[in-house]
Design a protein around this motif. Structure first.
Motif, PDB file in Angstrom:
ATOM      1  N   TYR A 186       0.818  -1.203   0.000  1.00 17.69           N
ATOM      2  CA  TYR A 186       0.000   0.000   0.000  1.00 17.69           C
ATOM      3  C   TYR A 186       0.859   1.263   0.000  1.00 17.69           C
ATOM      4  O   TYR A 186       0.617   2.205  -0.768  1.00 17.69           O
ATOM      5  CB  TYR A 186      -0.925  -0.005   1.222  1.00 17.69           C
ATOM      6  N   ARG A 187       1.890   1.286   0.855  1.00 16.75           N
ATOM      7  CA  ARG A 187       2.761   2.470   0.902  1.00 16.75           C
ATOM      8  C   ARG A 187       3.507   2.640  -0.426  1.00 16.75           C
ATOM      9  O   ARG A 187       3.751   3.752  -0.881  1.00 16.75           O
ATOM     10  CB  ARG A 187       3.732   2.362   2.064  1.00 16.75           C
ATOM     11  N   TRP A 188       3.885   1.512  -1.030  1.00 16.33           N
ATOM     12  CA  TRP A 188       4.539   1.572  -2.344  1.00 16.33           C
ATOM     13  C   TRP A 188       3.623   2.268  -3.355  1.00 16.33           C
ATOM     14  O   TRP A 188       4.054   3.133  -4.097  1.00 16.33           O
ATOM     15  CB  TRP A 188       4.883   0.156  -2.814  1.00 16.33           C
ATOM     16  N   ARG A 189       2.327   1.878  -3.330  1.00 13.35           N
ATOM     17  CA  ARG A 189       1.391   2.471  -4.293  1.00 13.35           C
ATOM     18  C   ARG A 189       1.185   3.950  -4.006  1.00 13.35           C
ATOM     19  O   ARG A 189       1.129   4.765  -4.933  1.00 13.35           O
ATOM     20  CB  ARG A 189       0.059   1.729  -4.252  1.00 13.35           C
ATOM     21  N   GLN A 190       1.083   4.317  -2.745  1.00  9.80           N
ATOM     22  CA  GLN A 190       0.800   5.699  -2.405  1.00  9.80           C
ATOM     23  C   GLN A 190       1.945   6.632  -2.807  1.00  9.80           C
ATOM     24  O   GLN A 190       1.709   7.754  -3.233  1.00  9.80           O
ATOM     25  CB  GLN A 190       0.555   5.822  -0.896  1.00  9.80           C
ATOM     26  N   ILE A 191       3.213   6.165  -2.656  1.00 12.04           N
ATOM     27  CA  ILE A 191       4.340   7.069  -2.841  1.00 12.04           C
ATOM     28  C   ILE A 191       5.067   6.831  -4.159  1.00 12.04           C
ATOM     29  O   ILE A 191       5.475   7.784  -4.826  1.00 12.04           O
ATOM     30  CB  ILE A 191       5.329   6.930  -1.663  1.00 12.04           C
ATOM     31  N   ILE A 192       5.206   5.580  -4.576  1.00 15.10           N
ATOM     32  CA  ILE A 192       6.040   5.272  -5.736  1.00 15.10           C
ATOM     33  C   ILE A 192       5.220   5.081  -7.008  1.00 15.10           C
ATOM     34  O   ILE A 192       5.467   5.713  -8.031  1.00 15.10           O
ATOM     35  CB  ILE A 192       6.910   4.031  -5.456  1.00 15.10           C
ATOM     36  N   SER A 193       4.220   4.195  -6.966  1.00 18.13           N
ATOM     37  CA  SER A 193       3.550   3.802  -8.217  1.00 18.13           C
ATOM     38  C   SER A 193       2.207   4.479  -8.453  1.00 18.13           C
ATOM     39  O   SER A 193       1.520   4.165  -9.419  1.00 18.13           O
ATOM     40  CB  SER A 193       3.347   2.282  -8.223  1.00 18.13           C
ATOM     41  N   HIS A 194       1.801   5.374  -7.576  1.00 15.60           N
ATOM     42  CA  HIS A 194       0.501   6.025  -7.735  1.00 15.60           C
ATOM     43  C   HIS A 194       0.403   6.646  -9.138  1.00 15.60           C
ATOM     44  O   HIS A 194       1.320   7.327  -9.602  1.00 15.60           O
ATOM     45  CB  HIS A 194       0.309   7.103  -6.674  1.00 15.60           C
ATOM     46  N   PRO A 195      -0.721   6.427  -9.836  1.00 13.25           N
ATOM     47  CA  PRO A 195      -0.824   6.880 -11.237  1.00 13.25           C
ATOM     48  C   PRO A 195      -0.789   8.397 -11.403  1.00 13.25           C
ATOM     49  O   PRO A 195      -0.493   8.883 -12.498  1.00 13.25           O
ATOM     50  CB  PRO A 195      -2.169   6.307 -11.693  1.00 13.25           C
ATOM     51  N   ASP A 196      -1.083   9.141 -10.339  1.00 11.99           N
ATOM     52  CA  ASP A 196      -1.107  10.596 -10.463  1.00 11.99           C
ATOM     53  C   ASP A 196       0.053  11.269  -9.731  1.00 11.99           C
ATOM     54  O   ASP A 196       0.660  12.211 -10.252  1.00 11.99           O
ATOM     55  CB  ASP A 196      -2.432  11.146  -9.917  1.00 11.99           C
ATOM     56  N   THR A 197       0.378  10.796  -8.514  1.00 15.42           N
ATOM     57  CA  THR A 197       1.352  11.497  -7.677  1.00 15.42           C
ATOM     58  C   THR A 197       2.599  10.670  -7.393  1.00 15.42           C
ATOM     59  O   THR A 197       3.489  11.139  -6.685  1.00 15.42           O
ATOM     60  CB  THR A 197       0.701  11.874  -6.332  1.00 15.42           C
ATOM     61  N   GLY A 198       2.714   9.467  -7.901  1.00 16.98           N
ATOM     62  CA  GLY A 198       3.845   8.604  -7.597  1.00 16.98           C
ATOM     63  C   GLY A 198       5.163   9.099  -8.184  1.00 16.98           C
ATOM     64  O   GLY A 198       5.184   9.763  -9.219  1.00 16.98           O
ATOM     65  N   THR A 199       6.257   8.788  -7.510  1.00 13.52           N
ATOM     66  CA  THR A 199       7.577   9.167  -8.018  1.00 13.52           C
ATOM     67  C   THR A 199       7.947   8.362  -9.253  1.00 13.52           C
ATOM     68  O   THR A 199       8.722   8.832 -10.096  1.00 13.52           O
ATOM     69  CB  THR A 199       8.644   8.945  -6.932  1.00 13.52           C
ATOM     70  N   HIS A 200       7.448   7.129  -9.364  1.00 12.23           N
ATOM     71  CA  HIS A 200       7.676   6.291 -10.543  1.00 12.23           C
ATOM     72  C   HIS A 200       6.317   5.682 -10.923  1.00 12.23           C
ATOM     73  O   HIS A 200       6.015   4.535 -10.577  1.00 12.23           O
ATOM     74  CB  HIS A 200       8.698   5.186 -10.260  1.00 12.23           C
ATOM     75  N   ARG A 201       5.500   6.459 -11.591  1.00 11.83           N
ATOM     76  CA  ARG A 201       4.111   6.104 -11.831  1.00 11.83           C
ATOM     77  C   ARG A 201       3.994   4.803 -12.612  1.00 11.83           C
ATOM     78  O   ARG A 201       4.683   4.586 -13.598  1.00 11.83           O
ATOM     79  CB  ARG A 201       3.424   7.243 -12.580  1.00 11.83           C
ATOM     80  N   GLY A 202       3.092   3.976 -12.155  1.00  9.42           N
ATOM     81  CA  GLY A 202       2.795   2.734 -12.846  1.00  9.42           C
ATOM     82  C   GLY A 202       3.817   1.632 -12.640  1.00  9.42           C
ATOM     83  O   GLY A 202       3.682   0.554 -13.222  1.00  9.42           O
ATOM     84  N   GLN A 203       4.835   1.850 -11.790  1.00  9.37           N
ATOM     85  CA  GLN A 203       5.831   0.813 -11.530  1.00  9.37           C
ATOM     86  C   GLN A 203       5.441   0.108 -10.226  1.00  9.37           C
ATOM     87  O   GLN A 203       5.863   0.489  -9.135  1.00  9.37           O
ATOM     88  CB  GLN A 203       7.238   1.415 -11.462  1.00  9.37           C
TER      89      GLN A 203
END
Length: 768
Positions: A173-190
């Motif tokens: 969940y934290r990975w999705r919120q910070i890293i892979s989030h489609p709008d605000t993630g640092t590496h979107r979609g990863q």
């Protein structure tokens, strides 16, 4: 029942209770709202307003992830956010109808479906449909069961990763919120798929969007979990390639393994020494193990598969990279260019000194080796002055006053004395080592006395050259003539740039170094430091002595660091880095007060770098022998019985000194117009021509053992022979045609500009 089972049971019970409450909340709100008084009705309206805001934020995914971790049953609230939103919406409608319109309004909302064609009936039907949607969404929870997920069977021989639990969901969940989030993630979609999770590490597979590579870095992951129980330094996060560029495998070490713990040799090596751009980049350690001798660790340094050979490290840089001190680090190269031995010590075992075990330690082995001390590994340090097959060996010892240089010379002289060798001792400083004087057959003290001893040793070599020629004797025979050891202390006094005997002394030292091996005469030179300018400016002296026997480099003055000419095999060390005293931490207090304890210094006397023919290059220390006089037997002072002129040696030295003329043109024997053999010509010599000069250069640089051919480049020949380029080229061509020199050949092709002495070797000789 285990802890995990208890937690799972408690989570399921809580989830079911919340589901029942959520389903019944709208109906309960509609029944209770009409009977509330004014204050209670206002409180209910405000409560519902706040609940609406919270459920709306929940369903829109606006709440921070940490809030779910802190709330009881936060994961359940997160999982059932849509049913909670619908239940809150229908409950708010029921409370509004009951508080604003009273019982009539509640009846119309809850019973209006009985008249479906009226406006009240349509609203009632819509409300009940929404109320019924909540238990429908929660039907599996209300029934107390969940549909198990299907996992395909793992292939034979593989291990199926354990099913992820709540902590794994927390990581994902934290990975999705910070890293892979489609709008605000640092590496979107990863996205991340957690594979394993233990109290030591967790692993997962990162996948990027189709057509894109994975770009997540260790720094990103370390920062994403900041403030959580899964936060680790970036150094503890590793990646490996997946099936394609859009997939990577990640391992997060929650507890640093040894290879990542910089308090260990493996961790310090990987983190600092072998890092990209580090002093030992392209290397790794193998067989790391405790070193009981030092309290530290020892390992093999090995070149990586894409590295041809180990880099030659500067020990000062390596000491800094491993965050240690010079006296606590030993780096030992091997004959294999791809391996070495690294030793990181907690305590140097040589600090307490090595007691001299007695004269039996100096008894030579069948190969002529005798012990003079010990290395940090515990292996004995051995030197060799006489090889039964190859003849005499030479040694070079360096070290400033107080470093232990005199102690090493004393041990070497005592070993030669006990072995029955003739000792000729030259001490330009004058009686600095009285114990050696008691063992010597001839001693020359002071600058002129030392020069006389040097010329006497050279004359002995020249006598044996003539004698072995008459006897047709190729190699030294100890039965026919005794082994001779010539010791010259403070060599720069005779060979330095301002020495009055420099030219003549350099010629004599070079003659002994080059010819003494096969004549059974060992040359032992000692000096403050190893510098060509203090060796007559002749690199052949250094190379012949060090290459034939070895070098012992004790502590040098730190101000002379840039003056030292390190020999092959010791390019990575610097004796100026050896401290004068042992220290515990290498740091002095910045501020001294009366209660600061000042430790009495212990000298590093005898500590240095040793490289001899024993095929060992290591940090070591010599035996502690204050005075060797008690072990000297005056009745066993050996003299060179093969030399008739020895009985008149004092007059001979006087003649040699009288013939010492700086302007004389000395030949290879270094005798000029002075001859010691009655059959030698005393007349003036013919000036050397270009051919003679070229042949002399190649002879001076030839392998002293006569085994290999040392090829010399044309530019070096020109420089040393002092010839014009045209003269040099013409003479080289003539000498090749005459078969006196030849060009170097490698892989069937001539190496441009490289020449060796004598005719070209035959194919059979090369094969041998």
């Amino acid at each position: 029942m285990t802890a995990n089972t208890t937690t799972a049971t408690r989570s399921a019970t809580t989830e079911r209770a919340i589901a029942y409450t959520t389903s019944a909340a709208p109906i309960a709100a509609g029944l209770l709202a009409p009977i509330l008084n004014t204050d209670a009705a206002l409180a209910a309206q405000l409560t519902m307003l706040g609940a609406t805001a919270a459920t709306t934020a929940n369903v829109m995914d606006w709440l921070p992830g940490r809030l779910y971790q802190e709330l009881p049953a936060g994961d359940i609230l997160r999982a059932h956010r849509f049913p909670l939103f619908i239940a809150n919406l229908t409950s708010s409608i029921a409370v509004g109808m009951g508080t604003f319109t009273g019982a009539d309004g509640t009846d119309a909302l809850m019973a209006g479906f009985l008249q479906p064609v009226t406006p009240q009936g349509i609203v009632s039907l819509g409300w009940w449909a929404a109320v019924g949607l909540v238990p429908y969404k929660l039907r599996k929870v209300l029934a107390g069961r969940r549909k198990p997920k299907h996992h395909p069977a793992a292939p034979p021989g593989t291990t199926t990763p354990p099913a992820v639990d709540t902590p794994a969901k927390e990581i994902a969940y934290r990975w999705r919120q910070i890293i892979s989030h489609p709008d605000t993630g640092t590496h979107r979609g990863q996205n991340i798929q957690i594979r394993t999770l233990t109290n030591q590490r967790w692993t997962g597979i990162i996948t990027a969007r189709p057509g894109q590579p994975v770009t997540v870095t260790a720094d990103t992951v370390s920062s994403a979990y900041q403030g959580t129980r899964y936060q680790v330094p970036a150094a503890q996060i590793t990646f490996t390639d997946g099936a394609h560029s859009g997939e990577r495998h990640i391992t997060v070490h929650l507890i640093a393994p040894p290879e990542m713990d910089t308090r260990t040799l493996a961790g310090a090596w990987k983190t600092w020494a072998a890092r990209s751009g580090g002093v030992m980049a392209g290397t790794h350690l193998e067989d790391v193990q405790p070193d009981p001798h030092t309290g530290g660790e020892v390992a093999y340094v090995v070149a990586n598969h894409d590295t041809d050979s180990l880099p030659t490290p500067n020990i000062r840089d390596l000491v800094g990279a491993l965050r240690t001190r010079h006296v606590l680090l030993s780096y030992e190269p091997s004959e294999d260019p791809r391996t070495a031995v690294i030793r990181l010590m907690k305590e140097n075992p040589l600090r307490s000194g090595i007691t001299f075990p007695g004269p039996e330690a100096l008894k030579p082995s069948p190969g002529g080796y005798f012990r003079i001390g010990a290395a940090v590994s515990g292996r004995p340090l051995r030197a060799q002055l006489l090889d039964p097959k190859l003849g005499a060996r030479h040694l070079y010892i360096t070290g400033v006053t107080g470093s232990g240089k005199g102690g090493v010379l004393q041990l070497i002289a005592l070993a030669a004395h006990l072995a029955g060798a003739v000792i000729i001792y030259a001490d330009p400083k004058g009686s600095s080592n009285p114990a050696i004087e008691t063992m010597a057959a001839y001693t020359g003290l002071g600058e002129d006395g030392a020069m006389g001893a040097l010329l006497l040793a050279e004359a002995l070599v020249n006598h044996r050259i003539d004698l072995t020629g008459q006897l047709k004797q190729k190699n030294f025979n100890p039965q026919g003539m005794p082994h001779v050891v010539f010791i010259l202390d403070e060599a720069a006094t005779l060979l330095g740039e301002k020495a009055k005997h420099r030219k003549r002394a350099s010629s004599a030292v070079a003659q002994i170094a080059k010819k003494g091996r096969s004549m059974g005469v060992s040359e032992v030179l000692a000096n403050q430091l190893l510098q060509l300018a203090e060796l007559g400016g002749d690199s052949a002296i250094r190379d012949n002595i060090v290459g034939s026997g070895g070098v012992i480099m004790l502590r040098a003055d730190s101000s002379q660091r840039h003056l030292i000419d390190l020999p092959p095999g010791l390019e990575d060390v610097n004796p100026a880095d050896i401290p004068a005293t042992w220290t515990d931490d290498g740091k002095a207090p910045l501020v001294y007060t009366d209660d600061v304890h000042i430790q009495d210094p212990e000298s590093t006397f005898g500590l240095g770098y040793y490289m001899t023919t024993d095929r060992v290059r290591a940090m070591g220390r010599t035996y502690d022998l204050e005075d060797a006089t008690e072990y000297v037997d005056p009745t066993r002072i050996m003299e060179p019985f093969d030399w008739p002129e020895w009985g008149d040696r004092h007059n001979l030295v006087a003649q040699l000194m009288a013939g010492d003329d700086e302007d004389a043109d000395f030949d290879d024997a270094g005798l000029g117009q002075i001859s010691l053999m009655p059959t030698m010509d005393l007349g003036p010599r013919k000036p050397a021509n270009a051919s003679d000069k070229i042949l002399k250069v190649l002879a001076d640089l030839a392998d002293p053992a006569g085994i290999d051919i040392n090829y010399v480049h044309r530019d070096n020949i020109q420089s040393l022979a002092k010839l014009e380029l045209a003269t040099l080229e013409n003479t080289l061509s003539k000498l090749i045609k005459a078969g006196k020199i030849h060009r170097q050949v490698e892989d069937g092709k001539e190496v441009r500009g490289m020449y060796g002495p004598g005719p070209a070797p035959t194919a059979e000789a090369v094969g041998e």
